[in-house]
Motif scaffolding. Structure first.
Motif, PDB file in Angstrom:
ATOM      1  N   ILE A  69       0.852  -1.276  -0.131  1.00  0.00           N
ATOM      2  CA  ILE A  69      -0.236  -0.068   0.166  1.00  0.00           C
ATOM      3  C   ILE A  69       0.819   1.100  -0.204  1.00  0.00           C
ATOM      4  N   VAL A  70       0.237   2.403  -0.432  1.00  0.00           N
ATOM      5  CA  VAL A  70       1.224   3.682  -0.410  1.00  0.00           C
ATOM      6  C   VAL A  70       1.418   3.922   0.972  1.00  0.00           C
ATOM      7  N   PHE A  71       2.601   4.897   1.061  1.00  0.00           N
ATOM      8  CA  PHE A  71       2.925   5.348   2.454  1.00  0.00           C
ATOM      9  C   PHE A  71       2.211   5.857   3.464  1.00  0.00           C
ATOM     10  N   ALA A  72       1.116   6.791   3.023  1.00  0.00           N
ATOM     11  CA  ALA A  72       0.200   7.439   3.842  1.00  0.00           C
ATOM     12  C   ALA A  72      -0.897   6.489   4.601  1.00  0.00           C
ATOM     13  N   SER A  73      -1.199   5.292   4.076  1.00  0.00           N
ATOM     14  CA  SER A  73      -2.291   4.765   4.446  1.00  0.00           C
ATOM     15  C   SER A  73      -2.163   3.330   4.854  1.00  0.00           C
ATOM     16  N   ALA A  74      -1.069   2.740   5.426  1.00  0.00           N
ATOM     17  CA  ALA A  74      -1.054   1.386   6.113  1.00  0.00           C
ATOM     18  C   ALA A  74      -2.065   1.150   7.122  1.00  0.00           C
ATOM     19  N   ALA A  75      -2.052   2.142   8.103  1.00  0.00           N
ATOM     20  CA  ALA A  75      -2.703   1.675   9.227  1.00  0.00           C
ATOM     21  C   ALA A  75      -4.324   1.816   9.061  1.00  0.00           C
ATOM     22  N   SER A  76      -4.821   2.572   8.279  1.00  0.00           N
ATOM     23  CA  SER A  76      -6.003   2.818   7.848  1.00  0.00           C
ATOM     24  C   SER A  76      -6.641   1.607   7.036  1.00  0.00           C
ATOM     25  N   MET A 111      -1.545   6.239  11.168  1.00  0.00           N
ATOM     26  CA  MET A 111      -1.564   5.411  12.243  1.00  0.00           C
ATOM     27  C   MET A 111      -2.028   6.115  13.480  1.00  0.00           C
ATOM     28  N   SER A 112      -1.996   7.312  13.756  1.00  0.00           N
ATOM     29  CA  SER A 112      -2.439   7.966  14.895  1.00  0.00           C
ATOM     30  C   SER A 112      -4.111   7.979  15.000  1.00  0.00           C
ATOM     31  N   GLY A 113      -4.570   7.991  13.554  1.00  0.00           N
ATOM     32  CA  GLY A 113      -5.976   7.930  13.368  1.00  0.00           C
ATOM     33  C   GLY A 113      -6.616   6.447  13.918  1.00  0.00           C
ATOM     34  N   ALA A 114      -5.767   5.552  13.613  1.00  0.00           N
ATOM     35  CA  ALA A 114      -6.137   3.916  14.078  1.00  0.00           C
ATOM     36  C   ALA A 114      -6.012   3.868  15.497  1.00  0.00           C
ATOM     37  N   ALA A 115      -4.935   4.374  16.150  1.00  0.00           N
ATOM     38  CA  ALA A 115      -4.781   4.412  17.418  1.00  0.00           C
ATOM     39  C   ALA A 115      -5.847   5.118  18.282  1.00  0.00           C
ATOM     40  N   GLU A 116      -6.390   6.159  17.882  1.00  0.00           N
ATOM     41  CA  GLU A 116      -7.716   6.882  18.384  1.00  0.00           C
ATOM     42  C   GLU A 116      -8.736   6.119  18.337  1.00  0.00           C
ATOM     43  N   ARG A 117      -8.921   5.355  17.184  1.00  0.00           N
ATOM     44  CA  ARG A 117     -10.125   4.681  17.332  1.00  0.00           C
ATOM     45  C   ARG A 117      -9.806   3.404  17.707  1.00  0.00           C
ATOM     46  N   ASN A 118      -8.760   2.722  18.422  1.00  0.00           N
ATOM     47  CA  ASN A 118      -8.296   1.633  18.973  1.00  0.00           C
ATOM     48  C   ASN A 118      -8.679   0.521  18.177  1.00  0.00           C
ATOM     49  N   ASP A 119      -8.300   0.919  16.558  1.00  0.00           N
ATOM     50  CA  ASP A 119      -8.506  -0.423  15.939  1.00  0.00           C
ATOM     51  C   ASP A 119      -7.766  -1.575  16.185  1.00  0.00           C
ATOM     52  N   ASP A 120      -8.292  -2.679  15.917  1.00  0.00           N
ATOM     53  CA  ASP A 120      -7.740  -4.224  16.516  1.00  0.00           C
ATOM     54  C   ASP A 120      -6.918  -4.411  15.250  1.00  0.00           C
ATOM     55  N   ILE A 121      -5.580  -3.877  15.417  1.00  0.00           N
ATOM     56  CA  ILE A 121      -4.283  -4.263  14.583  1.00  0.00           C
ATOM     57  C   ILE A 121      -3.103  -4.092  15.535  1.00  0.00           C
ATOM     58  N   ILE A 165       4.940   8.763  22.373  1.00  0.00           N
ATOM     59  CA  ILE A 165       3.759   9.644  21.500  1.00  0.00           C
ATOM     60  C   ILE A 165       2.717   8.537  21.562  1.00  0.00           C
ATOM     61  N   MET A 166       2.933   6.894  21.208  1.00  0.00           N
ATOM     62  CA  MET A 166       1.822   6.225  21.274  1.00  0.00           C
ATOM     63  C   MET A 166       1.518   5.795  22.543  1.00  0.00           C
ATOM     64  N   ILE A 167       2.141   5.840  23.561  1.00  0.00           N
ATOM     65  CA  ILE A 167       1.755   5.678  24.891  1.00  0.00           C
ATOM     66  C   ILE A 167       0.622   6.826  25.199  1.00  0.00           C
ATOM     67  N   ALA A 168       0.986   8.054  24.648  1.00  0.00           N
ATOM     68  CA  ALA A 168       0.345   9.198  25.260  1.00  0.00           C
ATOM     69  C   ALA A 168      -1.354   9.025  24.340  1.00  0.00           C
ATOM     70  N   HIS A 169      -1.464   8.111  23.426  1.00  0.00           N
ATOM     71  CA  HIS A 169      -2.595   7.847  22.729  1.00  0.00           C
ATOM     72  C   HIS A 169      -3.418   6.983  23.594  1.00  0.00           C
ATOM     73  N   ASN A 170      -2.885   6.384  24.657  1.00  0.00           N
ATOM     74  CA  ASN A 170      -3.651   5.610  25.442  1.00  0.00           C
ATOM     75  C   ASN A 170      -4.293   4.364  24.923  1.00  0.00           C
TER      76      ASN A 170
END
Length: 305
Positions: A69-76, A111-121, A165-170
């Motif tokens: 996949i392209v650089f910017a959208s791996a997590a989504s 990635m930050s968006g996926a973390a905020e949504r708590n996606d199961d990945i 930074i990822m810890i701060a995403h809770n």
């Protein structure tokens, strides 16, 4: 009971003759992912070295099902794939395998968006500390003082503290790991797979080409990063940070291997070794990271406020 390498599967997960450079940490890391998770895993790989390592379609140099996949959208993309599997009643571990540029820089918003949504990945940042696939340009995760083709005199900015930074995403689980201690990485992968929600693992991955060292030293340099305190191994789960046993013995700076033993093996740190101020700046970067670890151990999430 600790994992023994002798008990792990012996199948070839990286095919002979793949396109990786000699001593490549990514082929090592991919092997450990498959050892940990078996066949129940699908990789999502944005542009980077592992895109090339696979080889030319329709064949592949790695024994995984992969979505490139392209650089910017791996997590989504991984989040969407996981949701689709769940709708189909299939329980696969969807794993993002992305470099530092595709994680800390270009891919961070996804990635930050996926973390905020708590996606199961499971998101693995394969940190070789520069854009290696395109010519060794500096990234947000290049350490202070390091040479790259775009920082000839040494990088003047500090490394982005991405695990914190990822810890701060809770999110439920954050860990650091390295190709130098396979058992530790495999144990953390298996724990991550047992947890529901977003899991982040920051994998230290020394690159012989970009770091300018002999390809036979990849594992040694990865271990030295831990032993010198440059890259502490820890887990953050349920609001608590715990040092891994491999790093616990180096909590005291007096017990660590001298930093210069790590730096002198790498051509990229020659500007640091020649300049006391740069060496001091790199040491400050390391000391700051350990202070954060101590604060998180003592105060938990309150330390981030």
């Amino acid at each position: 009971m600790p994992i023994r390498l002798a008990d792990l599967p012996r199948r070839r997960y990286g095919m002979p003759g793949n396109a990786a450079c000699p001593g490549c940490p990514e082929t090592m890391g991919l092997r450990y992912v498959k050892m940990a998770l078996g066949d129940n895993v699908v990789l999502v790989i944005p542009a980077g070295c592992s895109s090339v390592i696979q080889g030319i379609v329709p064949r592949s140099g790695i024994n995984f099902p992969v979505l490139n996949i392209v650089f910017a959208s791996a997590a989504s993309s991984a989040a969407g794939m996981k949701a689709a599997f769940e709708m189909m009643g299939k329980n696969y571990n969807v794993v993002v395998w992305a470099g530092d540029g595709g994680t800390a820089d270009i891919g961070f918003q996804s990635m930050s968006g996926a973390a905020e949504r708590n996606d199961d990945i499971i998101y693995i940042c394969v940190d070789n500390e520069a854009y290696m696939n395109t010519g060794i340009q500096r990234s947000g995760l290049t350490p202070y003082g390091a040479w790259t083709t775009t920082t000839y005199a040494g990088k003047t900015e500090k490394k982005k503290p991405l695990p914190f930074i990822m810890i701060a995403h809770n999110v439920p689980y954050v860990a650091t790991a390295t190709v130098g201690y396979p058992q530790d990485f495999i144990e953390k992968l298996r724990k991550a797979a047992s947890i529901r929600g977003f899991k982040y693992i920051h994998l230290h991955a020394p690159c012989p080409v970009g770091w300018r060292f002999d390809p036979g030293l990849t594992a040694k340099i990865a271990q030295l990063a831990v032993q010198t305190g440059v890259f502490p191994l820890f887990e953050y789960e349920n609001g608590k940070l715990k040092l891994s046993s491999y790093s616990g013995m180096y909590r005291n700076p007096q017990k660590r291997v001298p930093l210069v033993e790590y730096l002198k093996l790498q051509g990229r740190f020659q500007p640091v070794l020649k300049d006391p101020e740069k060496l001091k700046g790199l040491q400050e970067e390391i000391d700051t990271m350990w202070r954060w670890i101590e604060m998180l151990e003592k105060y938990g999430p309150q330390a981030l406020k």
